[in-house]
Design a protein around this motif. Structure first.
Motif, PDB file in Angstrom:
ATOM      1  N   LEU A 173       0.833  -1.197   0.000  1.00 61.23           N
ATOM      2  CA  LEU A 173       0.000   0.000   0.000  1.00 61.23           C
ATOM      3  C   LEU A 173       0.875   1.256   0.000  1.00 61.23           C
ATOM      4  CD1 LEU A 173      -2.742  -1.137   2.537  1.00 61.23           C
ATOM      5  CD2 LEU A 173      -3.113  -0.660   0.103  1.00 61.23           C
ATOM      6  N   GLU A 174       1.897   1.259   0.838  1.00 65.58           N
ATOM      7  CA  GLU A 174       2.804   2.405   0.888  1.00 65.58           C
ATOM      8  C   GLU A 174       3.430   2.675  -0.484  1.00 65.58           C
ATOM      9  OE1 GLU A 174       5.647   1.538   3.947  1.00 65.58           O
ATOM     10  OE2 GLU A 174       4.491   2.603   5.489  1.00 65.58           O
ATOM     11  N   ALA A 175       3.873   1.602  -1.138  1.00 65.72           N
ATOM     12  CA  ALA A 175       4.506   1.755  -2.449  1.00 65.72           C
ATOM     13  C   ALA A 175       3.538   2.369  -3.460  1.00 65.72           C
ATOM     14  CB  ALA A 175       5.005   0.405  -2.948  1.00 65.72           C
ATOM     15  N   ALA A 176       2.285   1.933  -3.424  1.00 66.42           N
ATOM     16  CA  ALA A 176       1.291   2.460  -4.369  1.00 66.42           C
ATOM     17  C   ALA A 176       0.978   3.924  -4.093  1.00 66.42           C
ATOM     18  CB  ALA A 176       0.011   1.624  -4.294  1.00 66.42           C
ATOM     19  N   PHE A 177       0.849   4.279  -2.819  1.00 74.71           N
ATOM     20  CA  PHE A 177       0.536   5.666  -2.478  1.00 74.71           C
ATOM     21  C   PHE A 177       1.709   6.591  -2.816  1.00 74.71           C
ATOM     22  CE2 PHE A 177      -2.299   3.784   1.066  1.00 74.71           C
ATOM     23  CZ  PHE A 177      -3.343   3.619   0.176  1.00 74.71           C
ATOM     24  N   LYS A 178       2.922   6.118  -2.531  1.00 72.95           N
ATOM     25  CA  LYS A 178       4.105   6.923  -2.849  1.00 72.95           C
ATOM     26  C   LYS A 178       4.226   7.135  -4.357  1.00 72.95           C
ATOM     27  CE  LYS A 178       6.919   5.708   1.190  1.00 72.95           C
ATOM     28  NZ  LYS A 178       8.085   4.929   1.699  1.00 72.95           N
ATOM     29  N   ALA A 179       3.975   6.081  -5.113  1.00 72.60           N
ATOM     30  CA  ALA A 179       4.066   6.189  -6.572  1.00 72.60           C
ATOM     31  C   ALA A 179       3.064   7.201  -7.126  1.00 72.60           C
ATOM     32  CB  ALA A 179       3.845   4.824  -7.216  1.00 72.60           C
ATOM     33  N   ALA A 180       1.904   7.296  -6.465  1.00 71.55           N
ATOM     34  CA  ALA A 180       0.869   8.236  -6.918  1.00 71.55           C
ATOM     35  C   ALA A 180       1.079   9.646  -6.366  1.00 71.55           C
ATOM     36  CB  ALA A 180      -0.508   7.726  -6.500  1.00 71.55           C
ATOM     37  N   GLY A 181       1.993   9.761  -5.402  1.00 72.34           N
ATOM     38  CA  GLY A 181       2.278  11.073  -4.830  1.00 72.34           C
ATOM     39  C   GLY A 181       1.186  11.609  -3.928  1.00 72.34           C
ATOM     40  N   VAL A 182       0.433  10.709  -3.268  1.00 65.44           N
ATOM     41  CA  VAL A 182      -0.622  11.168  -2.360  1.00 65.44           C
ATOM     42  C   VAL A 182      -0.181  10.984  -0.912  1.00 65.44           C
ATOM     43  CG1 VAL A 182      -2.490  10.691  -3.989  1.00 65.44           C
ATOM     44  CG2 VAL A 182      -1.796   8.920  -2.358  1.00 65.44           C
ATOM     45  N   ASP A 183      -0.678  11.843  -0.049  1.00 68.61           N
ATOM     46  CA  ASP A 183      -0.408  11.705   1.382  1.00 68.61           C
ATOM     47  C   ASP A 183      -1.191  10.509   1.921  1.00 68.61           C
ATOM     48  OD1 ASP A 183       1.198  13.914   1.356  1.00 68.61           O
ATOM     49  OD2 ASP A 183      -0.311  15.278   2.206  1.00 68.61           O
ATOM     50  N   TYR A 184      -0.629   9.850   2.921  1.00 69.95           N
ATOM     51  CA  TYR A 184      -1.319   8.694   3.494  1.00 69.95           C
ATOM     52  C   TYR A 184      -0.903   8.508   4.950  1.00 69.95           C
ATOM     53  CZ  TYR A 184       3.171   6.343   2.832  1.00 69.95           C
ATOM     54  OH  TYR A 184       4.498   6.006   2.896  1.00 69.95           O
ATOM     55  N   ASP A 185      -1.723   7.759   5.666  1.00 67.03           N
ATOM     56  CA  ASP A 185      -1.457   7.424   7.063  1.00 67.03           C
ATOM     57  C   ASP A 185      -1.937   5.992   7.265  1.00 67.03           C
ATOM     58  OD1 ASP A 185      -1.089   7.291   9.794  1.00 67.03           O
ATOM     59  OD2 ASP A 185      -2.699   8.698  10.306  1.00 67.03           O
ATOM     60  N   ILE A 186      -1.003   5.073   7.499  1.00 63.67           N
ATOM     61  CA  ILE A 186      -1.345   3.667   7.724  1.00 63.67           C
ATOM     62  C   ILE A 186      -1.071   3.330   9.182  1.00 63.67           C
ATOM     63  CG2 ILE A 186      -0.906   1.257   7.077  1.00 63.67           C
ATOM     64  CD1 ILE A 186       0.089   2.264   4.366  1.00 63.67           C
ATOM     65  N   GLN A 187      -2.091   2.856   9.891  1.00 65.96           N
ATOM     66  CA  GLN A 187      -1.930   2.479  11.296  1.00 65.96           C
ATOM     67  C   GLN A 187      -2.526   1.091  11.522  1.00 65.96           C
ATOM     68  OE1 GLN A 187      -2.495   5.412  14.406  1.00 65.96           O
ATOM     69  NE2 GLN A 187      -2.810   7.030  12.873  1.00 65.96           N
ATOM     70  N   ASN A 188      -2.107   0.466  12.613  1.00 64.31           N
ATOM     71  CA  ASN A 188      -2.554  -0.879  12.955  1.00 64.31           C
ATOM     72  C   ASN A 188      -3.282  -0.839  14.295  1.00 64.31           C
ATOM     73  OD1 ASN A 188      -2.611  -3.695  13.792  1.00 64.31           O
ATOM     74  ND2 ASN A 188      -1.125  -4.081  12.171  1.00 64.31           N
ATOM     75  N   ARG A 235      -0.097  -8.378  -3.139  1.00 67.02           N
ATOM     76  CA  ARG A 235       0.335  -7.214  -3.914  1.00 67.02           C
ATOM     77  C   ARG A 235      -0.796  -6.738  -4.838  1.00 67.02           C
ATOM     78  NH1 ARG A 235       5.578  -6.068  -6.064  1.00 67.02           N
ATOM     79  NH2 ARG A 235       6.149  -8.271  -5.815  1.00 67.02           N
ATOM     80  N   THR A 236      -1.437  -7.678  -5.530  1.00 70.61           N
ATOM     81  CA  THR A 236      -2.506  -7.317  -6.457  1.00 70.61           C
ATOM     82  C   THR A 236      -3.708  -6.762  -5.704  1.00 70.61           C
ATOM     83  OG1 THR A 236      -1.761  -9.108  -7.879  1.00 70.61           O
ATOM     84  CG2 THR A 236      -3.904  -8.170  -8.369  1.00 70.61           C
ATOM     85  N   GLU A 237      -4.015  -7.353  -4.549  1.00 69.30           N
ATOM     86  CA  GLU A 237      -5.118  -6.853  -3.724  1.00 69.30           C
ATOM     87  C   GLU A 237      -4.833  -5.421  -3.267  1.00 69.30           C
ATOM     88  OE1 GLU A 237      -7.596  -8.206   0.276  1.00 69.30           O
ATOM     89  OE2 GLU A 237      -5.458  -8.647   0.139  1.00 69.30           O
ATOM     90  N   ALA A 238      -3.625  -5.200  -2.761  1.00 72.18           N
ATOM     91  CA  ALA A 238      -3.260  -3.871  -2.266  1.00 72.18           C
ATOM     92  C   ALA A 238      -3.272  -2.842  -3.396  1.00 72.18           C
ATOM     93  CB  ALA A 238      -1.884  -3.924  -1.606  1.00 72.18           C
ATOM     94  N   GLU A 239      -2.757  -3.235  -4.554  1.00 69.86           N
ATOM     95  CA  GLU A 239      -2.726  -2.296  -5.682  1.00 69.86           C
ATOM     96  C   GLU A 239      -4.129  -1.947  -6.161  1.00 69.86           C
ATOM     97  OE1 GLU A 239      -0.169  -4.288  -8.448  1.00 69.86           O
ATOM     98  OE2 GLU A 239       1.671  -3.550  -7.483  1.00 69.86           O
ATOM     99  N   ALA A 240      -5.033  -2.928  -6.167  1.00 70.71           N
ATOM    100  CA  ALA A 240      -6.424  -2.660  -6.568  1.00 70.71           C
ATOM    101  C   ALA A 240      -7.094  -1.719  -5.577  1.00 70.71           C
ATOM    102  CB  ALA A 240      -7.199  -3.971  -6.672  1.00 70.71           C
ATOM    103  N   ALA A 241      -6.883  -1.985  -4.284  1.00 71.56           N
ATOM    104  CA  ALA A 241      -7.487  -1.131  -3.257  1.00 71.56           C
ATOM    105  C   ALA A 241      -6.895   0.272  -3.292  1.00 71.56           C
ATOM    106  CB  ALA A 241      -7.282  -1.760  -1.880  1.00 71.56           C
ATOM    107  N   ALA A 242      -5.576   0.356  -3.476  1.00 71.77           N
ATOM    108  CA  ALA A 242      -4.916   1.661  -3.535  1.00 71.77           C
ATOM    109  C   ALA A 242      -5.421   2.465  -4.728  1.00 71.77           C
ATOM    110  CB  ALA A 242      -3.405   1.482  -3.613  1.00 71.77           C
ATOM    111  N   ASP A 243      -5.616   1.793  -5.864  1.00 78.79           N
ATOM    112  CA  ASP A 243      -6.099   2.477  -7.065  1.00 78.79           C
ATOM    113  C   ASP A 243      -7.466   3.116  -6.807  1.00 78.79           C
ATOM    114  OD1 ASP A 243      -5.886   3.220  -9.801  1.00 78.79           O
ATOM    115  OD2 ASP A 243      -7.176   1.555 -10.375  1.00 78.79           O
ATOM    116  N   LEU A 244      -8.344   2.370  -6.148  1.00 77.93           N
ATOM    117  CA  LEU A 244      -9.666   2.905  -5.820  1.00 77.93           C
ATOM    118  C   LEU A 244      -9.569   4.027  -4.791  1.00 77.93           C
ATOM    119  CD1 LEU A 244     -11.708  -0.426  -5.570  1.00 77.93           C
ATOM    120  CD2 LEU A 244     -11.978   1.349  -7.309  1.00 77.93           C
ATOM    121  N   ALA A 245      -8.725   3.819  -3.766  1.00 80.08           N
ATOM    122  CA  ALA A 245      -8.588   4.809  -2.693  1.00 80.08           C
ATOM    123  C   ALA A 245      -8.015   6.123  -3.224  1.00 80.08           C
ATOM    124  CB  ALA A 245      -7.695   4.262  -1.583  1.00 80.08           C
TER     125      ALA A 245
END
Length: 362
Positions: free
Chosen positions: A58-73, A284-294
């Protein structure tokens, strides 16, 4: 699984739909807030994947798109889950992606986000009765079916006749666990009905807790006077708990055990013969699909999906991306490593180096 053999490119499951303004991310467009994505992962104890795979993809996808993000657990803490969501909303996320701890908590968070104008996505687990705009996951009934079919093959290969099967299911509050069970029971129930197999103990493990799972399985073994011939464990964490109990009773390697997640430890167990199979879900594919929508939602856009998920509690069809999975045995451990999901170094440690070489892992 070598990249592309199984996975369907996420972009192929999404098409542009009724897009609104999507200007410069640095300032937003037409007065829109600056795009920012919040992600809440469930825990790090039930499965390694959340921190070792989902977070990094998810981090890789958001960074590639240049969007701000916050991932917490949320670390399996419902109060913490809610607090994280409230903080993210207060801090200006424009899209929120959650993997819920249960549908009740998830619904409360999603509804609050929606009220505040924050777009929402259910990631990996559906929130029944919730208000997410999308759901991204795997075909979880099919994942369970692979587990059931894998167990049948393992029993056939070992020549075990009229086996007693124990089922150690995932958390009863996780709809994915319900679907996994639906899948493997669709394979096993006809064999129970025909008396080809005997159904043994069948229990769910609250909150996917591996320690609790080990205790439950130990009780199963005692209850049956040690007569359990195979185990459907709903994921690799529970499979490891089962294998630890079997090892204490000198039964590891003799009793086939399934799992799913294809983590490094499970692959080692498969190479050593302690686990008969796992299921690889291409995160990876799941995260990339979700990141694309997000990313689209965070920018004020909407995309159409080619699939949907029926939420029986909410009585609605949720636009979805549902991906396929692959059964992994000793012969295909290499596929998971080749896909980059786990590192060879984490699987082929000194103890397992010879087994890796025998399995053709390079």
């Amino acid at each position: 699984m070598r990249r592309g053999i199984l996975t369907v490119a996420a972009v192929g499951l999404l098409t542009a739909g009724s897009l609104t303004a999507c200007g410069n991310d640095s300032s937003g467009a037409a007065g829109r807030p600056k795009p920012k994505i919040g992600v809440i992962l469930p825990d790090s104890a039930s499965s390694n994947r959340w921190e070792t795979a989902d977070r990094r993809y998810l981090e890789a996808a958001f960074k590639a798109a240049g969007v701000d993000y916050d991932i917490q657990n949320a670390q399996n803490d419902k109060a913490r889950f809610v607090t994280i969501a409230e903080q993210m909303i207060t801090n200006g996320v424009t899209a929120l992606m959650i993997t819920n701890l249960d549908s009740g908590t998830g619904k409360a968070v999603l509804d609050k986000a929606t009220q505040k104008g924050v777009a929402t996505i259910d990631y990996d687990r559906p929130t029944l009765g919730g208000s997410a705009q999308y759901y991204v996951s795997f075909d979880n009934v099919a994942v369970g079916r692979l587990q059931g079919e894998g167990l049948v093959k393992c029993l056939t290969d070992k020549g075990i006749k009229t086996p007693v099967i124990a089922e150690l299911n995932g958390s009863p509050t996780d709809n994915n666990a319900v679907q996994f069970k639906e899948g493997y029971d669709s394979v096993l129930q006809p064999r129970y009905d025909s008396k080809q197999y005997r159904k043994g103990p069948d229990q769910s493990v609250p909150e996917w807790n591996n320690t609790t799972g080990g205790t439950i399985f130990e009780q199963m073994l005692t209850q049956t006077n040690g007569r359990i011939d195979a185990v459907v464990a709903a994921n690799d964490g529970l499979a490891n708990a089962v294998i630890s109990v079997l090892a204490k009773n000198k039964l590891n390697g003799k009793v086939p055990v399934t799992g799913q997640d294809a983590d490094a430890q499970a692959l080692q167990h498969i190479l050593s013969g302690d686990q008969c199979m796992t299921v690889y879900k291409p995160v990876r594919t799941e995260a990339e699909a979700a990141a694309d929508l997000a990313i689209a939602l965070a920018r004020g856009e909407r995309k159409k999906t080619e699939q949907s998920f029926r939420d029986p509690k909410g009585n609605r069809n949720v636009p979805a991306v549902l991906l396929g999975a692959q059964a992994i045995t000793k012969e295909t451990v290499q596929d998971v490593i080749a896909d980059g999901y786990v590192d060879k170094a984490d699987v082929c440690t000194a103890k397992y180096a010879a087994l890796c070489a025998q399995a053709g892992i390079d």
